[in-house]
Design an enzyme around this catalytic site. Structure first.
Site, short mmCIF file in Angstrom:
data_model
loop_
_atom_site.label_atom_id
_atom_site.label_comp_id
_atom_site.label_asym_id
_atom_site.label_seq_id
_atom_site.Cartn_x
_atom_site.Cartn_y
_atom_site.Cartn_z
CB THR A 1 47.25 15.64 21.15
OG1 THR A 1 47.81 15.36 22.43
CG2 THR A 1 45.79 15.19 21.21
CG ASP A 2 51.36 13.13 23.66
OD1 ASP A 2 50.45 13.95 23.91
OD2 ASP A 2 52.47 13.16 24.25
CD GLU A 3 46.91 15.83 26.30
OE1 GLU A 3 45.87 15.74 26.95
OE2 GLU A 3 47.62 16.85 26.28
CE1 TYR B 1 42.86 18.96 22.83
CE2 TYR B 1 44.36 17.70 24.23
CZ TYR B 1 44.12 18.43 23.08
OH TYR B 1 45.14 18.64 22.17
CE LYS C 1 43.40 17.28 18.36
NZ LYS C 1 43.36 18.33 17.30
P1 NAD Z 1 45.48 26.86 20.77
O1 NAD Z 1 44.34 26.67 21.72
O2 NAD Z 1 46.61 27.75 21.12
O3 NAD Z 1 44.90 27.39 19.36
C1 NAD Z 1 43.74 26.89 18.79
C2 NAD Z 1 43.28 27.86 17.70
O4 NAD Z 1 42.07 27.31 17.11
C3 NAD Z 1 42.94 29.25 18.22
O5 NAD Z 1 43.50 30.23 17.38
C4 NAD Z 1 41.41 29.31 18.15
O6 NAD Z 1 40.90 30.61 17.91
C5 NAD Z 1 41.12 28.38 16.98
N1 NAD Z 1 39.78 27.79 17.05
C6 NAD Z 1 39.17 27.24 18.14
N2 NAD Z 1 37.92 26.85 17.83
C7 NAD Z 1 37.73 27.15 16.51
C8 NAD Z 1 36.65 27.01 15.60
N3 NAD Z 1 35.48 26.45 16.00
N4 NAD Z 1 36.80 27.43 14.32
C9 NAD Z 1 37.97 28.00 13.91
N5 NAD Z 1 39.01 28.20 14.73
C10 NAD Z 1 38.91 27.77 16.01
O7 NAD Z 1 45.98 25.39 20.43
P2 NAD Z 1 47.45 24.84 20.09
O8 NAD Z 1 48.13 24.50 21.35
O9 NAD Z 1 48.09 25.75 19.14
O10 NAD Z 1 47.07 23.48 19.36
C11 NAD Z 1 46.84 23.44 17.96
C12 NAD Z 1 46.54 22.01 17.55
O11 NAD Z 1 47.61 21.16 17.89
C13 NAD Z 1 45.29 21.43 18.24
O12 NAD Z 1 44.59 20.67 17.30
C14 NAD Z 1 45.87 20.56 19.35
O13 NAD Z 1 45.01 19.49 19.64
C15 NAD Z 1 47.15 20.08 18.70
N6 NAD Z 1 48.26 19.76 19.64
C16 NAD Z 1 48.64 20.67 20.59
C17 NAD Z 1 49.71 20.35 21.44
C18 NAD Z 1 50.21 21.33 22.48
O14 NAD Z 1 51.08 20.98 23.28
N7 NAD Z 1 49.73 22.56 22.51
C19 NAD Z 1 50.38 19.12 21.31
C20 NAD Z 1 49.95 18.24 20.31
C21 NAD Z 1 48.90 18.57 19.47
P1 TYD Z 2 49.15 21.52 30.34
O1 TYD Z 2 50.11 22.58 29.95
O2 TYD Z 2 47.74 21.90 30.66
O3 TYD Z 2 49.19 20.40 29.19
P2 TYD Z 2 48.50 18.92 29.14
O4 TYD Z 2 47.55 18.76 30.24
O5 TYD Z 2 47.85 18.93 27.80
O6 TYD Z 2 49.65 17.96 29.23
O7 TYD Z 2 49.72 20.77 31.61
C1 TYD Z 2 51.00 20.15 31.60
C2 TYD Z 2 51.17 19.41 32.91
O8 TYD Z 2 51.23 20.38 33.98
C3 TYD Z 2 50.00 18.51 33.25
O9 TYD Z 2 50.50 17.33 33.89
C4 TYD Z 2 49.17 19.31 34.22
C5 TYD Z 2 50.20 20.16 34.95
N1 TYD Z 2 49.73 21.49 35.39
C6 TYD Z 2 49.92 21.90 36.72
O10 TYD Z 2 50.46 21.16 37.57
N2 TYD Z 2 49.48 23.15 37.07
C7 TYD Z 2 48.87 24.00 36.19
O11 TYD Z 2 48.46 25.12 36.58
C8 TYD Z 2 48.70 23.56 34.83
C9 TYD Z 2 48.05 24.45 33.82
C10 TYD Z 2 49.16 22.31 34.47
#
Ligand code: NAD
Ligand code: TYD
Length: 378
Positions: free
Chosen positions: A135-137, A184, A188
């Site tokens: 992630t970019d975070e 988080y 990562k």
């Molecule tokens: P998500 O929370 O929707 O899905 C995570 C999945 O991992 C779930 O299906 C969960 O059951 C599985 N999981 C959790 N713990 C596990 C374990 N111990 N063993 C096996 N499976 C397990 O997450 P997402 O948003 O789809 O993100 C997927 C990946 O992409 C993550 O690594 C996250 O850090 C990265 N990512 C997400 C975003 C975003 O905006 N959502 C952006 C950049 C990177």
């Molecule tokens: P989120 O979807 O949790 O992603 P991330 O924290 O990984 O960027 O949140 C996106 C942005 O929205 C973040 O700045 C937090 C804000 N946010 C709210 O203001 N209210 C909410 O209920 C949630 C879940 C997020």
């Protein structure tokens, strides 16, 4: 070439899009989806491909080293796309240990199991790849130099035509120093370091990509966009953290999946690519777009749901601005987002409105209790 590819976290939001794309696009590959099915994992996300002959699902925990050894060997895995993780910042603030266990120890177990299996083969690491999705975070937060936004110096298809802004002059590059703030992002960052260490120490072919915030169908409704769509439909408050001035850079999830496909096949081993569409939004402006879109599609008068906006206590350590510079990926591999933001949001809102049953199934029971408690504590 026959390839046996392990995709972890394939029942989650992004993982399900990656699994679908690979299963449909590469019938000659065997795709093994490994997922623990935590609260965030949902096999209903993959109903349309679950009976395909090149698809196998395995319920397992990535932190279980013996299980990872067994699965990787039994399925003769040659490529791994690792998405499984605990992914929600607010949960990491409440329970950092689960994040360390899955994101750090789980990634390490997967790396070690792959190392042992691949090193036992005559050709060793040849034709193998461990691709880690990050992630970019991990880069920390950028300064927000202009809260109103300035014309962005970069354009992609994802940049909205109406709103093409940057909220500062700095962007995250692949060379930006890691500086994570939340449990988080710290977990990562740690997993990214382990992946690179397995390359540098043992010669394992690895790759890491860091992507900006994703949005689209099948996202668990604790994240901003699906949560707010669902709350508007149910006339529930929309909890805006702080003043709503934090900035995130949004990419449609299928464009992330397309980038993963391209990088898995064409990316340079041991390299890092940032993925993003130069699409920065201040939370409150994004929320107004969501409200307007949902109201329009539900046939409500304009402004009908504005009253649901509720400013609540800010998230602890809330990063101010994320903004990805993805020009390396664009130049070296020719990736471009396919969807403009307005189209992506419209498609997303329509999907949640059309899939109310999917939403109702996961927002009942445990999740409802968790969310109510979380909201009451703010
Ligand atoms: P998500 O929370 O929707 O899905 C995570 C999945 O991992 C779930 O299906 C969960 O059951 C599985 N999981 C959790 N713990 C596990 C374990 N111990 N063993 C096996 N499976 C397990 O997450 P997402 O948003 O789809 O993100 C997927 C990946 O992409 C993550 O690594 C996250 O850090 C990265 N990512 C997400 C975003 C975003 O905006 N959502 C952006 C950049 C990177
Ligand atoms: P989120 O979807 O949790 O992603 P991330 O924290 O990984 O960027 O949140 C996106 C942005 O929205 C973040 O700045 C937090 C804000 N946010 C709210 O203001 N209210 C909410 O209920 C949630 C879940 C997020």
């Amino acid at each position: 070439m026959k390839r046996n590819i392990l995709i972890t976290g394939g029942a989650g939001f992004i993982g399900s899009h990656v699994v679908r794309l690979f299963v449909n696009k590469y019938p000659e590959y065997n795709i093994v989806n490994l997922d623990k099915l935590t609260y965030a994992g949902n096999l209903a996300n993959l109903k349309d491909i679950e009976n395909k002959p090149n698809y196998t699902f395995i319920k397992a925990d990535i932190a279980d080293l013996d299980e990872m050894r067994r699965i990787i060997k039994e399925h003769e895995i040659t490529g791994i796309i690792h998405l499984a993780a605990e992914s929600h910042v607010d949960r990491s603030i409440k329970d950092p240990f689960t994040f360390a266990r899955t994101n750090v120890m789980g990634t390490l177990a997967l790396l070690q199991a792959a190392k042992e299996y691949w090193e036992s083969l005559p050709e060793k690491y040849e034709g193998k790849l461990f691709y880690h999705i990050s992630t970019d975070e991990v880069y920390g937060a950028l300064e927000l130099t202009d809260p109103e936004g300035i014309e962005s110096p970069f354009t992609t298809t994802a940049s909205s035509s109406e709103h093409h802004l940057a909220f500062g002059t700095e962007f995250f590059l692949e060379t930006t120093k890691y500086n994570p703030h939340s449990p988080y992002s710290a977990s990562k960052a740690s997993s990214d370091h382990f992946v690179r260490a397995y390359h540098d120490t043992y010669g394992m072919p690895t790759l890491v990509t860091n992507c900006s915030n994703n949005y689209g169908p099948y996202q668990f409704p604790e994240k901003l966009i699906p949560l707010f769509i669902n709350n508007i439909c149910n006339r529930k408050p929309l909890p805006v953290y702080g003043k709503g001035e934090n900035v995130r850079d949004w990419l449609f999830v299928e464009d992330h999946a397309r980038a993963i496909d391209l990088i898995f096949h064409k990316g340079k081993v041991a390299d890092t690519y940032n993925i993003g569409g130069f699409n920065e939004w201040k939370n409150i402006d994004l929320i107004k777009v969501i409200i307007k879109t949902v109201d329009r599609l539900l046939g409500n008068p304009e402004g009908y749901s504005d009253e649901l906006i509720t400013y609540v206590t800010d998230r602890a350590g809330h990063d101010l601005r994320y903004a990805i510079d993805s020009r390396k990926l664009q130049k070296e591999l020719g990736w471009e987002p396919s969807l403009q933001f307005e189209e992506g949001i419209e498609k997303t809102v329509r999907w949640y409105l059309d899939n109310q049953e999917w939403m109702d199934n996961i927002t009942s029971g445990d999740y409802e209790r968790y969310y109510t408690e979380m909201y009451q504590n703010r």
